[in-house]
Write a protein that holds these residues in place. Structure first.
Motif, PDB file in Angstrom:
ATOM      1  N   LEU A 342      -4.743 -69.616   6.970  1.00 12.95           N
ATOM      2  CA  LEU A 342      -3.480 -70.159   7.045  1.00 12.95           C
ATOM      3  C   LEU A 342      -3.724 -70.969   8.229  1.00 12.95           C
ATOM      4  CD1 LEU A 342      -0.583 -70.446   6.107  1.00 12.95           C
ATOM      5  CD2 LEU A 342      -0.071 -68.435   7.810  1.00 12.95           C
ATOM      6  N   ILE A 343      -3.708 -72.489   8.300  1.00  6.14           N
ATOM      7  CA  ILE A 343      -3.955 -73.219   9.180  1.00  6.14           C
ATOM      8  C   ILE A 343      -2.729 -74.070   9.302  1.00  6.14           C
ATOM      9  CG2 ILE A 343      -6.305 -73.456   8.673  1.00  6.14           C
ATOM     10  CD1 ILE A 343      -6.094 -76.358   7.472  1.00  6.14           C
ATOM     11  N   GLY A 344      -2.654 -74.852  10.441  1.00 12.37           N
ATOM     12  CA  GLY A 344      -1.333 -75.856  10.847  1.00 12.37           C
ATOM     13  C   GLY A 344      -1.273 -76.220  12.259  1.00 12.37           C
ATOM     14  N   PRO A 345      -0.410 -77.170  12.662  1.00 11.56           N
ATOM     15  CA  PRO A 345      -0.434 -77.227  13.993  1.00 11.56           C
ATOM     16  C   PRO A 345       0.320 -76.254  14.819  1.00 11.56           C
ATOM     17  CG  PRO A 345       1.115 -78.677  12.786  1.00 11.56           C
ATOM     18  CD  PRO A 345       0.349 -77.717  11.868  1.00 11.56           C
ATOM     19  N   ASN A 346       0.040 -76.168  16.057  1.00 14.27           N
ATOM     20  CA  ASN A 346       0.839 -75.171  17.017  1.00 14.27           C
ATOM     21  C   ASN A 346       2.238 -75.530  17.114  1.00 14.27           C
ATOM     22  OD1 ASN A 346      -1.839 -75.751  19.418  1.00 14.27           O
ATOM     23  ND2 ASN A 346      -1.456 -73.737  18.394  1.00 14.27           N
ATOM     24  N   GLY A 347       2.869 -74.219  17.031  1.00 16.14           N
ATOM     25  CA  GLY A 347       4.232 -74.227  16.783  1.00 16.14           C
ATOM     26  C   GLY A 347       5.075 -74.225  15.317  1.00 16.14           C
ATOM     27  N   ALA A 348       3.953 -74.384  14.239  1.00 19.17           N
ATOM     28  CA  ALA A 348       4.561 -74.738  12.800  1.00 19.17           C
ATOM     29  C   ALA A 348       5.072 -73.263  12.280  1.00 19.17           C
ATOM     30  CB  ALA A 348       3.308 -75.089  11.965  1.00 19.17           C
ATOM     31  N   GLY A 349       4.265 -72.036  12.845  1.00 19.25           N
ATOM     32  CA  GLY A 349       5.196 -70.650  12.379  1.00 19.25           C
ATOM     33  C   GLY A 349       4.094 -69.799  11.755  1.00 19.25           C
ATOM     34  N   LYS A 350       2.899 -70.196  11.950  1.00 20.24           N
ATOM     35  CA  LYS A 350       1.667 -69.308  11.439  1.00 20.24           C
ATOM     36  C   LYS A 350       1.783 -67.857  11.779  1.00 20.24           C
ATOM     37  CE  LYS A 350      -1.750 -71.868  13.184  1.00 20.24           C
ATOM     38  NZ  LYS A 350      -0.886 -72.891  13.794  1.00 20.24           N
ATOM     39  N   SER A 351       1.908 -67.547  12.925  1.00 18.22           N
ATOM     40  CA  SER A 351       2.122 -66.231  13.530  1.00 18.22           C
ATOM     41  C   SER A 351       3.535 -65.604  13.113  1.00 18.22           C
ATOM     42  CB  SER A 351       1.984 -66.056  15.157  1.00 18.22           C
ATOM     43  OG  SER A 351       0.772 -66.578  15.526  1.00 18.22           O
ATOM     44  N   THR A 352       4.432 -66.329  13.045  1.00 17.64           N
ATOM     45  CA  THR A 352       5.741 -65.873  12.424  1.00 17.64           C
ATOM     46  C   THR A 352       5.622 -65.279  10.983  1.00 17.64           C
ATOM     47  OG1 THR A 352       6.589 -67.649  13.914  1.00 17.64           O
ATOM     48  CG2 THR A 352       8.191 -66.529  12.182  1.00 17.64           C
ATOM     49  N   VAL A 353       4.709 -65.983  10.254  1.00 16.23           N
ATOM     50  CA  VAL A 353       4.457 -65.457   8.945  1.00 16.23           C
ATOM     51  C   VAL A 353       3.953 -64.379   8.919  1.00 16.23           C
ATOM     52  CG1 VAL A 353       2.976 -65.949   6.898  1.00 16.23           C
ATOM     53  CG2 VAL A 353       4.248 -67.738   7.756  1.00 16.23           C
ATOM     54  N   VAL A 354       2.964 -63.938   9.608  1.00 13.42           N
ATOM     55  CA  VAL A 354       2.182 -62.721  10.050  1.00 13.42           C
ATOM     56  C   VAL A 354       3.350 -61.734  10.428  1.00 13.42           C
ATOM     57  CG1 VAL A 354       0.584 -61.339  11.270  1.00 13.42           C
ATOM     58  CG2 VAL A 354      -0.119 -63.698  10.600  1.00 13.42           C
ATOM     59  N   HIS A 355       4.173 -61.907  11.292  1.00  9.85           N
ATOM     60  CA  HIS A 355       5.310 -61.038  11.855  1.00  9.85           C
ATOM     61  C   HIS A 355       6.027 -60.636  10.620  1.00  9.85           C
ATOM     62  CE1 HIS A 355       4.539 -62.844  16.037  1.00  9.85           C
ATOM     63  NE2 HIS A 355       3.639 -61.885  15.849  1.00  9.85           N
ATOM     64  N   GLN A 356       6.351 -61.481   9.690  1.00  8.43           N
ATOM     65  CA  GLN A 356       7.103 -61.254   8.738  1.00  8.43           C
ATOM     66  C   GLN A 356       6.513 -60.283   7.576  1.00  8.43           C
ATOM     67  OE1 GLN A 356      10.480 -61.372   8.001  1.00  8.43           O
ATOM     68  NE2 GLN A 356      10.274 -60.970   5.923  1.00  8.43           N
ATOM     69  N   MET A 475      -8.834 -60.840   3.234  1.00 11.15           N
ATOM     70  CA  MET A 475      -8.686 -61.107   4.674  1.00 11.15           C
ATOM     71  C   MET A 475      -7.175 -62.372   4.612  1.00 11.15           C
ATOM     72  SD  MET A 475     -11.886 -61.052   6.688  1.00 11.15           S
ATOM     73  CE  MET A 475     -11.125 -60.708   8.560  1.00 11.15           C
ATOM     74  N   LEU A 476      -6.413 -62.151   5.862  1.00 11.12           N
ATOM     75  CA  LEU A 476      -5.681 -63.238   6.020  1.00 11.12           C
ATOM     76  C   LEU A 476      -5.875 -63.806   7.383  1.00 11.12           C
ATOM     77  CD1 LEU A 476      -3.133 -65.285   5.151  1.00 11.12           C
ATOM     78  CD2 LEU A 476      -1.694 -63.587   6.246  1.00 11.12           C
TER      79      LEU A 476
END
Length: 500
Positions: A342-356, A475-476
């Motif tokens: 899962l890639i994208g710029p900083n602040g896009a919400g990648k870690s937020t997806v993991v938290h969900q 893996m994710l």
């Protein structure tokens, strides 16, 4: 221009069998843009702390600098970013905003809680405030962690334009080649300085390793020949002694030769044999002095348990946010044996997806996530400073296979004497290894790794690549290292910021 001179520096932490530094001597210049390199646990961050006078040591450090350290310690991350910066800097707001713009940051970030900034945004904000101070010498510890590719380029350009010198610790070779003009390498048995960037050091290191390996190979052959010659001469000498006195097992045996001549010759041969044995011991001793700076890397192990489910994740039209969505609707499937990056710029919400996915997100949710009930997940977090205590206690509370956990730690390059160090006193690289070894030792059907390469050296990165390709786990991954993604991912999904 001023010098930083280190003489006979000796330092080690309590409980460690060997000191990190022993009678170390080197000279630095405050005008250098210096890259500080070395494997995790070799003492890079410790050296920065010693320069700042934070640890007791033997020897002398002569310098006339006022140092500033990155990353700065943040007391309360729930505060507005502007208030956080006010606690760690005396700079005016306009100065901070000027530096932020050079790093591609919008000034309105100052009015968001620091904890809501992405790791990359936090990195840039703290770098910005670091360079508002005048008359100080920056010590920059791992600035590329949490930065996406564009962010790394922005920080590299930012450091390139700085007129003052600094010391930068990083395992990103491309980054160091862009921003440094000198290199200080902490190796297994010595500290060496080089005029040039990491590429210059790498060439010199390869030449040195090749020479040591060639010498080692030659020495092994010489020792083999010496052993054979020594054994043959010792055997001949013993047989001649038998001729001198005759073989009592044979009837009528007696000495019919010049026993004086035989005895003298046998004695000379035995003496020569002893000289050869002594020479061989000397050669072996010399051999032990070689290969002291060549790194050894062993394969890791992973407690992957393939799921009986074919489809592990189905994400449909997912949007997460607070007042507004962070990213555009997200869709993907993750099947057994796949590795999704899962890639994208900083602040896009990648870690937020993991938290969900882990049911740790408290904001607004649109869309759906489907996954099997009681799915066994092993998670590598970005923030793992809550790992504390001794390794034995930690393994017990985390439900780890203790032997596998320690073996992976050792294979990742953690010295055995560090095993008796409380986790909270370990270096950042060692802390990361604890988090990784924990994940590897947890039986799981799905591994979710959020920026696993942060704080890891090149050797560890290659270890992880080889492990993933060998085991083929599901893996994710969230990672900004393009080469790593290219090597291990089976599919890539890009997260795009929402148009708010």
């Amino acid at each position: 221009m001023s010098k930083i001179e280190i003489k006979n520096l000796t330092f080690g932490y309590d409980g460690q069998a060997q000191p990190l530094f022993k009678q170390a001597n080197f000279l630095l210049d405050s005008q250098w843009k210096l890259g500080l390199v070395g494997r995790n646990g070799r003492g890079k961050t410790t050296l920065l702390r010693l320069l700042q006078g934070e640890l007791p040591y033997q020897g002398t450090i002569q310098q006339h600098q006022q140092f500033s350290y990155f990353p700065q310690s943040i007391r309360d991350q729930s505060q507005l970013t502007n208030d956080v910066l006010a606690e760690i800097s005396t700079a005016e707001q306009w100065q901070i905003e000027r530096e932020m713009r050079q790093l591609g940051l919008a000034p309105d970030l100052l009015w968001r809680p620091f904890s809501t900034l992405s790791g990359g945004e936090q990195t840039k904000v703290l770098l910005a405030v670091l360079f508002t101070a005048t008359g100080v010498f920056p010590l920059i510890d791992e600035p590329t962690n949490h930065l996406d590719l564009r962010g790394r380029q922005q920080v590299a350009a930012y450091l390139q334009q700085q007129r003052q010198g600094f010391i930068a610790v990083s395992h990103d070779r491309h980054f160091l080649n862009q921003v440094t003009d000198h290199t200080l390498a902490i190796e297994k048995s010595q500290i060496s300085s080089y005029q040039g960037n990491f590429a210059t050091y790498e060439v010199q290191k390869q030449l040195s390793d090749s020479f040591e390996q060639a010498q080692n190979s030659k020495l092994k052959k010489d020792i083999g020949r010496l052993k054979q010659t020594t054994a043959e001469k010792a055997k001949w000498s013993q047989s001649r002694e038998g001729d001198k006195y005759g073989d009592p097992r044979k009837k009528g045996s007696g000495a019919v030769y010049d026993t004086g001549f035989i005895g003298a010759r046998a004695a000379r041969t035995m003496k020569r044999s002893k000289h050869l044995a002594q020479r061989m011991e000397t050669e072996i001793s010399e051999k032990e002095q070689l290969l002291q700076n060549i790194e050894q890397v062993d394969p890791l192990t992973m407690a992957f348990q393939p799921s009986h489910q074919q489809r592990l994740l189905t994400v449909a039209q997912l949007q997460l946010g607070y007042a507004q969505p962070l990213f555009q609707p997200l869709n993907f499937e993750l099947l057994q044996g796949q590795r999704l990056a899962l890639i994208g710029p900083n602040g896009a919400g990648k870690s937020t997806v993991v938290h969900q996915l882990l049911q740790q997100f408290s904001g607004t949710v649109q869309g759906t996530i489907q996954q099997p009930q009681q799915l066994k997940i092993s998670y590598v977090r970005q923030n793992y400073t809550d790992n504390r205590g001794m390794l034995t206690e930690f393994a017990t509370t985390q439900g780890l296979d203790y032997t596998m956990f320690l073996n992976n730690l050792h294979k990742l390059g953690m010295p055995r004497d560090v095993f008796n160090t409380p986790i909270e006193l370990m270096s950042m690289g060692q802390l990361k290894k604890v988090e990784l070894a924990k994940s590897l030792s947890l039986p799981a059907e799905l591994y979710i790794w959020d920026e696993p390469l942060n704080y890891l050296d090149v050797f560890n990165q290659e270890q992880l690549e080889q492990l993933i390709l060998a085991v083929q786990p599901t893996m994710l991954l969230i990672e900004h290292d393009q080469a790593f993604i290219d090597h291990v991912a089976t599919q890539v999904v890009t997260l795009e910021k929402a148009d708010n």
